[in-house]
Scaffold this active site. Structure first.
Site, PDB file in Angstrom:
ATOM      1  N   TRP A  69     -26.769  -8.356 -32.564  1.00  9.91           N
ATOM      2  CA  TRP A  69     -28.098  -7.898 -32.149  1.00  9.91           C
ATOM      3  C   TRP A  69     -28.555  -6.706 -32.991  1.00  9.91           C
ATOM      4  O   TRP A  69     -27.746  -5.943 -33.505  1.00  9.91           O
ATOM      5  CB  TRP A  69     -28.072  -7.518 -30.665  1.00  9.91           C
ATOM      6  CG  TRP A  69     -29.461  -7.408 -30.088  1.00  9.91           C
ATOM      7  CD1 TRP A  69     -30.196  -6.286 -29.908  1.00  9.91           C
ATOM      8  CD2 TRP A  69     -30.273  -8.488 -29.634  1.00  9.91           C
ATOM      9  NE1 TRP A  69     -31.424  -6.593 -29.378  1.00  9.91           N
ATOM     10  CE2 TRP A  69     -31.495  -7.936 -29.197  1.00  9.91           C
ATOM     11  CE3 TRP A  69     -30.083  -9.871 -29.562  1.00  9.91           C
ATOM     12  CZ2 TRP A  69     -32.527  -8.734 -28.688  1.00  9.91           C
ATOM     13  CZ3 TRP A  69     -31.115 -10.655 -29.051  1.00  9.91           C
ATOM     14  CH2 TRP A  69     -32.311 -10.075 -28.622  1.00  9.91           C
ATOM     15  N   ASP A  74     -37.595  -0.924 -34.755  1.00 14.27           N
ATOM     16  CA  ASP A  74     -38.711  -0.496 -33.907  1.00 14.27           C
ATOM     17  C   ASP A  74     -38.585  -1.086 -32.504  1.00 14.27           C
ATOM     18  O   ASP A  74     -37.549  -1.648 -32.142  1.00 14.27           O
ATOM     19  CB  ASP A  74     -40.051  -0.865 -34.552  1.00 14.27           C
ATOM     20  CG  ASP A  74     -40.260  -2.374 -34.716  1.00 14.27           C
ATOM     21  OD1 ASP A  74     -39.440  -3.176 -34.214  1.00 14.27           O
ATOM     22  OD2 ASP A  74     -41.260  -2.754 -35.353  1.00 14.27           O
ATOM     23  N   GLU A  87     -37.394  -4.659 -32.445  1.00 11.38           N
ATOM     24  CA  GLU A  87     -36.162  -4.982 -33.157  1.00 11.38           C
ATOM     25  C   GLU A  87     -36.429  -5.545 -34.546  1.00 11.38           C
ATOM     26  O   GLU A  87     -35.824  -6.522 -34.973  1.00 11.38           O
ATOM     27  CB  GLU A  87     -35.285  -5.935 -32.319  1.00 11.38           C
ATOM     28  CG  GLU A  87     -34.473  -5.193 -31.291  1.00 11.38           C
ATOM     29  CD  GLU A  87     -34.791  -5.590 -29.867  1.00 11.38           C
ATOM     30  OE1 GLU A  87     -35.641  -6.452 -29.653  1.00 11.38           O
ATOM     31  OE2 GLU A  87     -34.195  -4.987 -28.950  1.00 11.38           O
ATOM     32  N   GLU A  89     -42.968 -12.234 -20.459  1.00 11.42           N
ATOM     33  CA  GLU A  89     -42.927 -11.302 -21.581  1.00 11.42           C
ATOM     34  C   GLU A  89     -44.232 -11.345 -22.369  1.00 11.42           C
ATOM     35  O   GLU A  89     -44.779 -10.313 -22.740  1.00 11.42           O
ATOM     36  CB  GLU A  89     -41.753 -11.636 -22.500  1.00 11.42           C
ATOM     37  CG  GLU A  89     -41.632 -10.709 -23.698  1.00 11.42           C
ATOM     38  CD  GLU A  89     -40.390 -10.988 -24.522  1.00 11.42           C
ATOM     39  OE1 GLU A  89     -39.614 -10.051 -24.743  1.00 11.42           O
ATOM     40  OE2 GLU A  89     -40.189 -12.155 -24.932  1.00 11.42           O
TER      41      GLU A  89
END
Length: 368
Positions: A114, A164, A167, A324
């Protein structure tokens, strides 16, 4: 006219949903049913906790802040080693920094590669903690050691390139990240728990952040830029105005940032992240709509703020769960299917969306 009864119902559902999915440790998962979001981000969690703190679950918010403090104190030696590293030494690797997300029991998970080095979440936590303490009269002394660790960490590395909010772009210094650090350091100062030395460290870092932004983080006309030296805007820049106060929302520069975001990223209601966004095709995000509504509420645009709140409510499904992002319209509809194949449909519920709904509803006084 806004349907106040529906807003109160959605707010009550949001508080219940956030509380139901909070882990016994105090951590909030970003999205409980979306595989790669079953972790706790300091950024998402801080905004979720602020929604809970405002919306009627201050105990849940306190448990989240306790969890954050515990995660930090468990890594105190690591933070101290990073902060004390000579500036002439090679920059730390990304995996040496504190990660942006943790498992719900506070561990680190590096198994999926990640994009884990982000600084904004730690500033956002300091801000949310200070708001919660002020609102509920909590004792800040229990957080003193963790707050001091974060102040030193952010002061030392505030101008370090990192990923940021989204990601992305780890080679840049992002203005939204700088805004979160500025606001977080201000929150830490307001708690009254820092030593004189740490107070001066926080003040000096805030001065440095402002100087960086003023020198390299603005577009012609004074609006904030996506990153230092960038020529574009990003929806996350709204947080630099409210709640982080890097620019006052009603100032010439603040109004210029809002105008740039509305020009480039707003279609009707809702806000796109940035013009080149391809994630799930680049839809509109309720969390950004709430940020824009929050700014409007602070600058006298009450009707526009209420319209953003109503739009967020319109994205809820029959169970009251918020997504989202919303895919109509998309900036790049040709890129949506690749993300569906990779991770499935858009995350729903996203607890950050629910936290931001509660914040804006409370700001507008329609959820009481």
């Amino acid at each position: 006219m806004i349907d106040s009864s529906r807003m109160r119902d959605l707010a009550a559902r949001a508080v219940e949903l956030i509380a139901r999915h909070q882990h016994p440790s105090g951590a909030y998962p970003a999205a409980p049913s979306y595989p790669v979001y079953r972790y706790s981000w300091f950024r998402d969690g801080a905004f979720i906790a602020e929604g809970a703190s405002r919306g009627g679950d201050p105990g849940g918010a306190a448990r989240f802040h306790d969890w954050c403090a515990g995660v930090l104190l468990a890594r105190a030696d690591r933070v101290s080693a990073l902060v004390s590293r000579p500036r002439t030494a090679p920059a730390p690797r990304h995996d040496e920094f504190l990660p942006t997300r943790y498992t719900l029991d506070g561990r680190e998970d590096h198994t999926d590669g990640w994009w884990n080095f982000q600084l904004d979440g730690y500033g956002t936590w300091l801000w949310a903690l200070s708001e919660h303490v002020r609102r509920h009269g909590a004792d800040p002394s229990r957080y003193a050691e963790a707050v001091a660790l974060v102040v030193r960490y952010l002061a030392r590395f505030h101008d370090t390139p990192c990923y940021d909010w989204w990601e992305e772009h780890p080679d840049q210094v992002h203005v939204a990240t700088l805004g979160a650090i500025f606001g977080g350091l201000g929150g830490a100062l307001s708690l009254g728990v820092l030593s004189p030395e740490d107070e001066e460290t926080a003040l000096a870092a805030r001065r440095s952040v402002r100087a960086l932004v003023d020198a390299r983080g603005r577009l012609p006309g004074g609006s904030l830029a996506k990153w230092l030296g960038s020529g574009s805007v990003d929806g996350s820049l709204l947080a630099c105005l409210v709640p982080f106060g890097l620019d006052e929302p009603g100032s010439e520069a603040g109004l210029a940032t809002v105008a740039a975001v509305e020009r480039d990223l707003v279609r009707g209601h809702g806000v796109h992240r940035y013009r080149e966004d391809t994630f799930y095709g680049g839809g509109r995000w309720p969390v950004l709509a709430a940020l824009l509504g929050w700014v409007h509420a602070r600058t006298g645009r009450q009707a526009d703020a209420l319209a953003q709140l109503a739009w967020i409510a319109s994205t809820a499904d029959a169970a009251g769960e918020l997504p989202e992002q919303v895919g109509d319209p998309l900036l790049r509809p040709d890129r949506r299917d690749e993300w569906v194949r990779r991770w499935g449909e858009v995350a729903r519920p996203l607890l950050w969306s629910h936290g931001m709904f509660l914040i804006l509803a409370d700001e507008l006084g329609v959820a009481r």
